[in-house]
Design an enzyme around this catalytic site. Structure first.
Site, PDB file in Angstrom:
ATOM      1  N   SER A 108       2.142   8.531  -0.885  1.00 44.99           N
ATOM      2  CA  SER A 108       1.141   8.684   0.069  1.00 44.99           C
ATOM      3  C   SER A 108       0.321   9.605   0.911  1.00 44.99           C
ATOM      4  CB  SER A 108       2.672   8.671   0.767  1.00 44.99           C
ATOM      5  OG  SER A 108       1.478   9.001   2.498  1.00 44.99           O
ATOM      6  N   SER A 109      -1.595   9.328   0.937  1.00 48.17           N
ATOM      7  CA  SER A 109      -1.692  10.738   1.382  1.00 48.17           C
ATOM      8  C   SER A 109      -1.546  11.470   1.821  1.00 48.17           C
ATOM      9  CB  SER A 109      -3.014   9.984   2.071  1.00 48.17           C
ATOM     10  OG  SER A 109      -2.593   9.315   3.426  1.00 48.17           O
ATOM     11  N   CYS A 110       0.019  11.140   2.616  1.00 49.11           N
ATOM     12  CA  CYS A 110       0.774  12.680   3.379  1.00 49.11           C
ATOM     13  C   CYS A 110       1.062  14.110   1.759  1.00 49.11           C
ATOM     14  CB  CYS A 110       1.445  12.414   3.781  1.00 49.11           C
ATOM     15  SG  CYS A 110       3.046  11.587   3.281  1.00 49.11           S
ATOM     16  N   TYR A 137       9.069  13.996   3.888  1.00 48.16           N
ATOM     17  CA  TYR A 137       8.511  12.528   3.158  1.00 48.16           C
ATOM     18  C   TYR A 137       7.600  13.344   1.925  1.00 48.16           C
ATOM     19  CZ  TYR A 137       6.517   8.268   1.864  1.00 48.16           C
ATOM     20  OH  TYR A 137       6.586   6.779   1.235  1.00 48.16           O
ATOM     21  N   LYS A 141       7.721  13.393  -2.145  1.00 46.65           N
ATOM     22  CA  LYS A 141       6.171  12.399  -3.120  1.00 46.65           C
ATOM     23  C   LYS A 141       5.845  13.093  -4.021  1.00 46.65           C
ATOM     24  CE  LYS A 141       7.751   7.576  -1.387  1.00 46.65           C
ATOM     25  NZ  LYS A 141       8.004   7.661  -2.789  1.00 46.65           N
ATOM     26  N   HIS A 180       5.158   2.446  11.532  1.00 42.95           N
ATOM     27  CA  HIS A 180       3.548   3.485  11.113  1.00 42.95           C
ATOM     28  C   HIS A 180       2.695   3.058  12.299  1.00 42.95           C
ATOM     29  CE1 HIS A 180       4.831   4.716   7.342  1.00 42.95           C
ATOM     30  NE2 HIS A 180       4.762   5.252   7.581  1.00 42.95           N
TER      31      HIS A 180
END
Length: 324
Positions: A108-110, A137, A141, A180
């Site tokens: 994920s971009s997070c 999260y 990742k 989301h």
């Protein structure tokens, strides 16, 4: 790529995994393997090792994860950290032990710092602090990305990580407690429309900017990574275009046909101010998205309407079984 190779898609029943399954089938890959969480708990190391020893997949695509929005991340930080680490660690280690030829890890971009320069480049990883509302999260990742990089470096295996921007589409999660922003908005506007176009209250100020990728485009990037040996360990996957949350709300409102007011609750968090992905590396290799936002939202809404009755039953069971 041999179309008869055995490919294990972890998380094949989810929004991303099911899109990957459909895409691979449509492109001639028939030897696909999937297991539901009831059949195989990916958090259990011995069960995963036994599964790999029996099935001996040549390729593993990791689309399995505990996912959710700001509310879910804030409410269940331990589960978001530990469940995701156990899932991916078990898959990566089993794949290494069983000599899997290719491993595609989805993140994920997070994973990128909250205030990293825009657009987000792959080299910004671990250069600053994360967004607090989803750091659990994100940390999980990041460990998956680095584990795949370590396998690639130490054992010269084709393990690669794809980091998508915000995904949405058919088979999405529309539960208001765990979803989301885009699917949550879509459901809110739909229910408000049915309620005589009642006002819709949305979190924050509406000013943060976000990028959204239709899930079928994410699946096409996985197909691209499957059929090519990508030269680096980490790649962003997105559209390279973003918009404000307020603009997103207006687009969804128009698609749904809601004619009421939008109320912004500024007491709620905005999250990261902006998360635009630099997708130039994937573009240079030859991959690019195909579905633009308005088309994707319409396709998602059409699917939501077609499945709304069965969806409610499935999601209530999902929430109960995952303690969310």
């Amino acid at each position: 790529m041999d179309k008869n190779i055995k490919i294990f898609i972890a998380g094949h029943n989810g929004m991303v995994g099911s899109a990957i399954w459909r895409t691979l089938l449509a492109n001639g890959y028939q030897n696909l393997v999937g297991r539901s969480s009831a059949e195989l708990d990916l958090r259990q190391q011995q069960a995963v090792l036994q599964f790999f020893a029996q099935e001996k997949p040549a390729v593993v695509i990791d689309a399995a994860a505990r996912v959710g929005g700001i509310l879910a991340n804030n409410t269940y930080p331990y589960q978001f950290l530990m469940d995701n680490m156990m899932i991916q660690n078990n898959l990566i280690d089993a794949a290494l032990q069983q000599e899997v030829d290719k491993f595609i890890f989805l993140g994920s971009s997070c994973i990128y710092p909250k205030f990293a320069p825009q657009p987000l480049k792959e080299e910004y990883l671990l250069t600053d602090t994360l967004e607090p509302t989803n750091e659990w999260y994100a940390v999980a990742k990041i460990t998956g990305v680095k584990a795949c990089e370590a396998v690639r470096k130490q054992f010269n295996k084709d393990f690669v990580s794809l980091m998508p921007t915000n995904l949405y589409g058919t088979h999405d999660n529309f539960d208001l407690q765990t979803s989301h922003v885009l699917p949550a908005m879509l459901r809110k506007f739909h229910e408000a429309k049915l309620n005589n176009h009642a006002p819709v209250t949305l979190w924050g100020s509406g000013t943060p900017m976000r990028e959204f990728l239709f899930v079928d485009d994410m699946a096409s990037s996985v197909l691209f990574a499957l059929e090519n040996r990508l030269p680096e360990y980490l790649y962003n996957v997105g559209t390279g275009v973003d918009l404000t949350i307020r603009e997103l709300a207006l687009c969804i409102q128009k698609t749904v046909g809601h004619a009421g007011d939008i109320v912004w609750d500024r007491s709620k968090p905005d999250g990261t101010p902006r998360k635009l992905m630099d997708v130039s590396k994937m573009h240079k290799l030859g991959w690019k998205h195909q579905v633009e936002l308005e088309e994707g939202i319409q396709r998602t809404y059409d699917w939501f309407l077609a499945h709304i009755d069965s969806y409610k039953e499935v999601k209530l069971d999902y929430v109960k079984n995952t303690s969310l």
